[in-house]
Design a protein around this motif. Structure first.
Motif, PDB file in Angstrom:
ATOM      1  N   PHE B  33      34.546  -6.756  -5.151  1.00  0.00           N
ATOM      2  CA  PHE B  33      33.643  -6.346  -6.223  1.00  0.00           C
ATOM      3  C   PHE B  33      32.240  -6.167  -5.640  1.00  0.00           C
ATOM      4  CE2 PHE B  33      36.555  -7.725  -9.623  1.00  0.00           C
ATOM      5  CZ  PHE B  33      37.357  -8.620  -8.931  1.00  0.00           C
ATOM      6  N   TRP B  34      31.574  -5.121  -6.051  1.00  0.00           N
ATOM      7  CA  TRP B  34      30.154  -4.927  -5.724  1.00  0.00           C
ATOM      8  C   TRP B  34      29.341  -5.041  -7.016  1.00  0.00           C
ATOM      9  CZ3 TRP B  34      27.800  -4.921  -1.170  1.00  0.00           C
ATOM     10  CH2 TRP B  34      28.509  -4.563  -0.015  1.00  0.00           C
ATOM     11  N   TYR B  35      28.298  -5.880  -6.963  1.00  0.00           N
ATOM     12  CA  TYR B  35      27.402  -6.068  -8.097  1.00  0.00           C
ATOM     13  C   TYR B  35      25.966  -5.770  -7.670  1.00  0.00           C
ATOM     14  CZ  TYR B  35      31.020  -8.871 -10.478  1.00  0.00           C
ATOM     15  OH  TYR B  35      32.170  -9.308 -11.093  1.00  0.00           O
ATOM     16  N   ARG B  36      25.159  -5.446  -8.654  1.00  0.00           N
ATOM     17  CA  ARG B  36      23.730  -5.292  -8.436  1.00  0.00           C
ATOM     18  C   ARG B  36      23.009  -6.204  -9.429  1.00  0.00           C
ATOM     19  NH1 ARG B  36      21.011   0.577  -9.232  1.00  0.00           N
ATOM     20  NH2 ARG B  36      21.800   0.267 -11.362  1.00  0.00           N
ATOM     21  N   ILE B  47      31.385  -1.449  -8.832  1.00  0.00           N
ATOM     22  CA  ILE B  47      32.709  -0.927  -8.523  1.00  0.00           C
ATOM     23  C   ILE B  47      33.583  -2.090  -8.087  1.00  0.00           C
ATOM     24  CG2 ILE B  47      32.053  -0.446  -6.126  1.00  0.00           C
ATOM     25  CD1 ILE B  47      33.946   1.975  -6.191  1.00  0.00           C
ATOM     26  N   TYR B  48      34.884  -1.969  -8.298  1.00  0.00           N
ATOM     27  CA  TYR B  48      35.758  -2.951  -7.676  1.00  0.00           C
ATOM     28  C   TYR B  48      37.041  -2.314  -7.184  1.00  0.00           C
ATOM     29  CZ  TYR B  48      38.575  -3.645 -11.948  1.00  0.00           C
ATOM     30  OH  TYR B  48      39.388  -3.488 -13.035  1.00  0.00           O
ATOM     31  N   ASP B  56      37.863   0.717 -10.661  1.00  0.00           N
ATOM     32  CA  ASP B  56      36.895   1.094 -11.683  1.00  0.00           C
ATOM     33  C   ASP B  56      35.541   1.291 -11.022  1.00  0.00           C
ATOM     34  OD1 ASP B  56      36.070  -0.213 -15.006  1.00  0.00           O
ATOM     35  OD2 ASP B  56      35.076   1.305 -13.784  1.00  0.00           O
ATOM     36  N   ASP B  57      35.067   2.503 -11.041  1.00  0.00           N
ATOM     37  CA  ASP B  57      33.745   2.782 -10.460  1.00  0.00           C
ATOM     38  C   ASP B  57      32.763   3.233 -11.535  1.00  0.00           C
ATOM     39  OD1 ASP B  57      34.323   6.135  -9.075  1.00  0.00           O
ATOM     40  OD2 ASP B  57      34.632   5.285 -11.071  1.00  0.00           O
ATOM     41  N   SER B  58      33.054   2.890 -12.770  1.00  0.00           N
ATOM     42  CA  SER B  58      32.215   3.360 -13.878  1.00  0.00           C
ATOM     43  C   SER B  58      30.807   2.775 -13.834  1.00  0.00           C
ATOM     44  CB  SER B  58      32.877   3.030 -15.221  1.00  0.00           C
ATOM     45  OG  SER B  58      33.063   1.646 -15.358  1.00  0.00           O
ATOM     46  N   GLY B  59      30.631   1.709 -13.086  1.00  0.00           N
ATOM     47  CA  GLY B  59      29.313   1.111 -12.999  1.00  0.00           C
ATOM     48  C   GLY B  59      28.433   1.703 -11.918  1.00  0.00           C
ATOM     49  N   MET B  60      28.991   2.558 -11.098  1.00  0.00           N
ATOM     50  CA  MET B  60      28.191   3.196 -10.045  1.00  0.00           C
ATOM     51  C   MET B  60      27.164   4.098 -10.716  1.00  0.00           C
ATOM     52  SD  MET B  60      29.265   2.196  -7.040  1.00  0.00           S
ATOM     53  CE  MET B  60      29.652   3.242  -5.632  1.00  0.00           C
ATOM     54  N   PRO B  61      25.880   3.869 -10.436  1.00  0.00           N
ATOM     55  CA  PRO B  61      24.834   4.545 -11.196  1.00  0.00           C
ATOM     56  C   PRO B  61      24.837   6.068 -11.074  1.00  0.00           C
ATOM     57  CG  PRO B  61      23.895   3.070  -9.530  1.00  0.00           C
ATOM     58  CD  PRO B  61      25.352   2.918  -9.456  1.00  0.00           C
ATOM     59  N   GLU B  62      25.074   6.574  -9.909  1.00  0.00           N
ATOM     60  CA  GLU B  62      25.056   8.023  -9.754  1.00  0.00           C
ATOM     61  C   GLU B  62      25.666   8.379  -8.404  1.00  0.00           C
ATOM     62  OE1 GLU B  62      20.592   9.045  -9.093  1.00  0.00           O
ATOM     63  OE2 GLU B  62      20.655   7.255 -10.342  1.00  0.00           O
ATOM     64  N   ASP B  63      25.728   9.688  -8.172  1.00  0.00           N
ATOM     65  CA  ASP B  63      26.421  10.153  -6.967  1.00  0.00           C
ATOM     66  C   ASP B  63      25.772   9.695  -5.672  1.00  0.00           C
ATOM     67  OD1 ASP B  63      27.360  13.382  -8.397  1.00  0.00           O
ATOM     68  OD2 ASP B  63      28.186  11.368  -8.616  1.00  0.00           O
ATOM     69  N   ALA B  67      31.132   3.760  -2.292  1.00  0.00           N
ATOM     70  CA  ALA B  67      31.689   2.538  -1.712  1.00  0.00           C
ATOM     71  C   ALA B  67      33.049   2.848  -1.125  1.00  0.00           C
ATOM     72  CB  ALA B  67      31.805   1.442  -2.761  1.00  0.00           C
ATOM     73  N   LYS B  68      33.343   2.151  -0.026  1.00  0.00           N
ATOM     74  CA  LYS B  68      34.620   2.363   0.646  1.00  0.00           C
ATOM     75  C   LYS B  68      35.201   1.038   1.091  1.00  0.00           C
ATOM     76  CE  LYS B  68      33.539   6.913   2.575  1.00  0.00           C
ATOM     77  NZ  LYS B  68      33.354   7.694   3.807  1.00  0.00           N
TER      78      LYS B  68
END
Lengths: 115, 116
Positions: B33-36, B47-48, B56-63, B67-68
Motif C-alpha cells: 500500500f502507498w499512502y500520502r 494505490i495498493y 485499486d489506484d483510484s487514490g492516485m491524484p493524477e497522471d 507506481a510499480k
C-alpha cells in the motif's frame, strides 16, 4: 460508502488521567474490520488492534482497552492512567470485505499527555 | 525481522524534477500500500497491490503519479514532474494474506518529500 469519523481533533490530559478516543464508522457491509494505529512524534505508524464485525467482545491490553459497539457503530479506545509516552496521533481505520480491501483511515486524534 | 523499508527518508527537490520513492516489503507479505499524509488531507491511500497486481489506484491524484511492483518484494512510487503541492510524507505499508481486509498493515518510516 465506508467512512470513519474521529470527532476529537486534539485532546490534552494530565498524566495518570484516563482518556477515551472516539471512533464512529459507517459501512453497508456486514463483514468488516476495525483497526487502531498509533503515530508517535517520531512519525511511524504502529498497529495496535484489529477487531472484526462478528466479535463485539471488548479487549484489554495493559493500560489500553477497546469498546466495540455495533449498535452505535463505534469503536472507542481508552487509555487508563495515561503516560507522557502515550502522546501521539491515534488513527481509527475501517476495512470492508466488499470494499476492494481498501482501508479507510479517520482524520486522527492528537493526544497530548502532560507531566 | 526487518520491517518495511522505505528510501529515501527525506527528499528535497525542485519543482519539475522526477522523484522516485522506494519500498521494500516485509518478507513473505503479498500486499503493498502507498499512502500520502498531509496536514490538510490526513492519511490518503494512493494505490495498493496484491500479489504484484494493482488492485485499486483510484487514490492516485493524477497522471503524474505512477507506481510499480517489479517483483514481489519491492515497489516504487514515481512523481513526474513534481509540483510543490506534492510535498507530503509518503508511507508504504505491507500486509499478508489473500483477503487483506482483515490484516493489519505494517508501515515503513515514511519518506518526507519537499518540492520547492
Amino acid at each position: 460508502a465506508q467512512k470513519v469519523t474521529q470527532a476529537q481533533t486534539e485532546i490534552s490530559v494530565v498524566e495518570k488521567e484516563d482518556v477515551t478516543l472516539d471512533c464512529v464508522y459507517e459501512t453497508r457491509d456486514t463483514t468488516y474490520y476495525l483497526f487502531w494505529y498509533k503515530q508517535p512524534p517520531s512519525g511511524e505508524l504502529v498497529f495496535l488492534i484489529r477487531r472484526n464485525s462478528f466479535d463485539e467482545q471488548n479487549e484489554i491490553s495493559g493500560r489500553y482497552s477497546w469498546n466495540f459497539q455495533k449498535s452505535t457503530s463505534s469503536f472507542n479506545f481508552t487509555i487508563t492512567a495515561s503516560q507522557v509516552v502515550d502522546s501521539a496521533v491515534y488513527f481509527c481505520a475501517l476495512s470492508e470485505r466488499t470494499g476492494g480491501f481498501k482501508t479507510i483511515f479517520g482524520a486522527g486524534t492528537r493526544l497530548f499527555v502532560k507531566a | 525481522d526487518a520491517g518495511v523499508i522505505q528510501s529515501p527518508r527525506h527528499e528535497v527537490t525542485e519543482m519539475g524534477q522526477e522523484v522516485t520513492l522506494r519500498c521494500k516489503l516485509i518478507s513473505g507479505h503479498n500486499s503493498l500500500f502507498w499512502y500520502r499524509q498531509t496536514m490538510m488531507r490526513g492519511l490518503e491511500l494512493l494505490i495498493y497491490f496484491n500479489n504484484n497486481v494493482p488492485i485499486d489506484d483510484s487514490g492516485m491524484p493524477e497522471d503524474r503519479f505512477s507506481a510499480k511492483m517489479p517483483n514481489a518484494s519491492f515497489s516504487t512510487l514515481k512523481i513526474q514532474p513534481s509540483e510543490p503541492r506534492d510535498s507530503a510524507v509518503y508511507f508504504c505499508a505491507s500486509s499478508l494474506g489473500r483477503d487483506n481486509s482483515n490484516q493489519p498493515q505494517h508501515f515503513g518510516d515514511g519518506t518526507r518529500l519537499s518540492i520547492l
